[in-house]
Design a protein around this motif. Structure first.
Motif, short mmCIF file in Angstrom:
data_model
loop_
_atom_site.label_atom_id
_atom_site.label_comp_id
_atom_site.label_asym_id
_atom_site.label_seq_id
_atom_site.Cartn_x
_atom_site.Cartn_y
_atom_site.Cartn_z
N TYR A 249 0.80 -1.30 0.11
CA TYR A 249 -0.08 -0.06 -0.12
C TYR A 249 0.84 1.40 -0.09
CZ TYR A 249 -4.00 -2.86 0.63
OH TYR A 249 -5.22 -3.67 0.40
N VAL A 250 2.20 1.41 0.15
CA VAL A 250 3.03 2.56 0.23
C VAL A 250 3.36 2.60 -1.34
CG1 VAL A 250 5.07 3.41 0.92
CG2 VAL A 250 3.54 2.28 2.23
N THR A 251 3.01 3.66 -1.79
CA THR A 251 3.51 3.90 -3.36
C THR A 251 4.76 4.81 -3.31
OG1 THR A 251 1.76 5.53 -3.62
CG2 THR A 251 1.29 3.52 -4.41
N THR A 252 4.58 5.85 -2.25
CA THR A 252 5.84 6.80 -2.51
C THR A 252 6.58 6.75 -0.83
OG1 THR A 252 4.51 8.52 -1.42
CG2 THR A 252 4.55 8.28 -3.80
N ARG A 253 7.86 7.22 -1.01
CA ARG A 253 8.75 7.09 -0.03
C ARG A 253 9.32 8.73 0.05
NH1 ARG A 253 11.72 1.88 1.45
NH2 ARG A 253 9.56 1.52 1.90
N ALA A 272 13.48 11.59 -8.45
CA ALA A 272 12.41 12.07 -7.21
C ALA A 272 12.02 13.32 -7.51
CB ALA A 272 13.30 11.87 -6.03
N GLU A 273 10.83 13.52 -6.76
CA GLU A 273 10.08 14.79 -6.89
C GLU A 273 10.63 15.69 -5.86
OE1 GLU A 273 5.64 16.69 -6.46
OE2 GLU A 273 6.08 14.47 -6.55
N THR A 283 13.21 17.94 1.07
CA THR A 283 12.75 16.73 0.95
C THR A 283 12.42 16.40 -0.35
OG1 THR A 283 11.81 17.44 3.28
CG2 THR A 283 10.77 15.69 2.18
N LEU A 284 12.47 15.29 -0.78
CA LEU A 284 12.27 14.73 -2.09
C LEU A 284 11.37 13.34 -1.96
CD1 LEU A 284 15.44 15.70 -1.92
CD2 LEU A 284 14.92 15.40 -4.56
N ARG A 285 10.53 12.97 -2.84
CA ARG A 285 9.76 11.82 -2.78
C ARG A 285 9.93 11.38 -4.22
NH1 ARG A 285 3.53 13.06 -1.14
NH2 ARG A 285 4.95 12.97 0.95
N PHE A 286 9.87 9.72 -3.77
CA PHE A 286 10.29 8.78 -4.94
C PHE A 286 9.25 7.46 -4.86
CE2 PHE A 286 12.98 7.45 -1.66
CZ PHE A 286 12.89 6.10 -1.86
N ALA A 287 9.18 6.88 -5.82
CA ALA A 287 8.32 5.62 -5.76
C ALA A 287 9.21 4.31 -5.80
CB ALA A 287 7.50 5.91 -7.27
N PRO A 288 9.04 3.66 -4.71
CA PRO A 288 10.06 2.68 -4.60
C PRO A 288 9.74 1.40 -5.49
CG PRO A 288 8.61 2.79 -2.64
CD PRO A 288 8.31 4.00 -3.42
N ALA A 289 8.51 1.32 -6.11
CA ALA A 289 8.22 0.36 -6.94
C ALA A 289 9.04 0.37 -8.30
CB ALA A 289 6.71 0.60 -7.37
N THR A 290 9.32 1.88 -8.86
CA THR A 290 10.14 1.99 -9.88
C THR A 290 11.61 2.37 -9.81
OG1 THR A 290 9.34 4.18 -9.98
CG2 THR A 290 7.93 2.58 -11.28
N THR A 291 11.81 2.98 -8.56
CA THR A 291 13.14 3.56 -8.33
C THR A 291 13.57 2.75 -6.75
OG1 THR A 291 12.83 5.31 -9.50
CG2 THR A 291 14.79 5.41 -7.95
N SER A 292 14.88 2.33 -6.65
CA SER A 292 15.29 1.89 -5.46
C SER A 292 15.82 2.97 -4.65
CB SER A 292 16.55 0.73 -5.68
OG SER A 292 17.35 1.33 -6.33
N THR A 293 15.80 2.74 -3.38
CA THR A 293 16.43 3.68 -2.33
C THR A 293 17.74 4.09 -2.34
OG1 THR A 293 14.53 3.11 -0.77
CG2 THR A 293 16.51 4.34 0.13
N GLU A 313 10.58 6.09 6.61
CA GLU A 313 9.59 5.00 6.59
C GLU A 313 8.11 5.28 6.63
OE1 GLU A 313 10.71 1.86 6.08
OE2 GLU A 313 12.74 2.72 5.84
N PRO A 314 7.18 4.59 5.85
CA PRO A 314 6.02 4.71 5.61
C PRO A 314 5.31 4.89 7.14
CG PRO A 314 6.44 2.72 4.75
CD PRO A 314 7.81 3.22 5.03
#
Length: 330
Positions: A249-253, A272-273, A283-293, A313-314
């Motif tokens: 359920y977490v789409t962003t981090r 990241a945005e 502070t930036l936001r990225f999608a862990p489904a498409t981009t690894s930390t 963390e979510p």
């Protein structure tokens, strides 16, 4: 590992007179057989293995307490089956009482006018504990929960946090293999919550006690539970481990970076945005489904003189809220 609690298609319905509005509504209800049925638990199934520490979660009115009351034998289900340590709770009440311990939030099992120590003595006699075992366990629990200062104080004079600690000892003195905790930290201060969490973790890891915890405090869940069961309006929504729930359920981090000798106002990353950017912090936001930390971290640290970096963390509460919303709107 063998299941100690098995629930299959468990359902509980409550019925009450169907009172219709208007004059003499109360009088009419005396002469009508019309009933309104509410389904508090709706065909849920799950199993809990021996030694697990489970978070049993849901919003107010979800059916959590009703389910716990069926597991303890207080309520009889409308349909479905429950076995606890091989017993049917509402059928084998006496044996079930020796198998389980229970703490129900604001309700106490202690004797109001007696000192805490005397309440423990009554429980010792009720369960036929020998003197040596009683002294050993009481000493251990007193040290773990810090009862020394108030163990000889009447229960009526205890604070909520002190009484809750006393209730935990009362529930575990006779060493039941299963412990039900229904909102054990509600209304408590930080110190009392910490003591109770330490106690629950200790009896679970050292004694192998199976713990079923219902709570609205997500810190309790994240610090104690390895697996969660989530229900809403009596329906099972999720059963599994916390990490899988977050991954689903977490789409962003978010990632927060700091710099002391560089202006981060113009920070940017193709992965990241940028949410906020100031001279010393961004502070930036990225999608862990498409981009690894690691990819985002490497990109930022290779191009900017970053002095500190943290990945947020979510929030479990947000994750569960999203799960509820998805169910109700879907």
């Amino acid at each position: 590992m063998a299941a100690v609690i098995e629930v299959d298609a468990l359902t509980k319905e409550f019925s009450r007179p169907d009172v219709r509005p208007g004059r003499f509504a109360g009088t009419r209800s005396l002469f009508t057989r019309a009933r309104k049925v509410t389904r508090a638990v709706d065909g849920i199934s799950f199993r809990i293995d021996a030694g697990e520490l489970i978070g049993f979660l849901g919003p107010n009115g979800a059916g959590k307490s009703t389910t716990i009351k069926m597991l303890t034998g207080i309520l009889v289900p409308t349909s479905g089956t429950v076995t606890v340590a091989g017993q049917v709770p509402w059928r084998d009440r006496r044996q079930n009482a020796r198998t389980i311990g229970a703490v129900f939030g604001q309700r106490t099992q202690l004797w109001y006018d007696l000192p805490l120590r005397d309440s423990f003595g009554i429980i010792r006699d009720l369960y036929g504990m020998d003197a040596a075992t009683y002294r050993t366990r009481l000493g251990e629990f007193t040290e773990l929960l810090g009862l020394d200062e108030f163990i000889d104080t009447p229960v009526r004079s205890l604070s909520l946090g002190q009484r809750m600690r006393g209730d935990l000892v009362a529930a575990m003195l006779y060493a039941p293999p299963i412990l039900y905790l229904d909102e054990p930290t509600v209304g408590l201060d930080v110190v009392a919550k910490g003591k109770i969490r330490e106690f629950v973790a200790e009896i679970n890891t050292r004694r192998g006690t199976t713990v079923v915890l219902t709570t609205h405090d997500m810190d309790d869940v994240e610090r104690l539970c390895r697996r969660v069961i989530i229900i809403d309006h009596g329906v099972l929504l999720y059963e599994g481990d916390l990490e899988s729930l977050k991954a689903r359920y977490v789409t962003t981090r978010d990632i927060v970076v700091h710099a002391t000798e560089f202006d981060l106002t113009s920070v940017a990353s193709p992965f990241a945005e940028v949410l906020t950017a100031g001279p010393a912090k961004a502070t930036l936001r990225f999608a862990p489904a498409t981009t690894s930390t690691p990819k985002v971290v490497h990109d930022l640290t290779s191009r900017y003189p970053i002095t500190d970096l943290s990945v947020l963390e979510p929030d479990l509460e947000d994750v569960i809220r999203q799960l509820y919303t998805e169910r109700r709107t879907g």
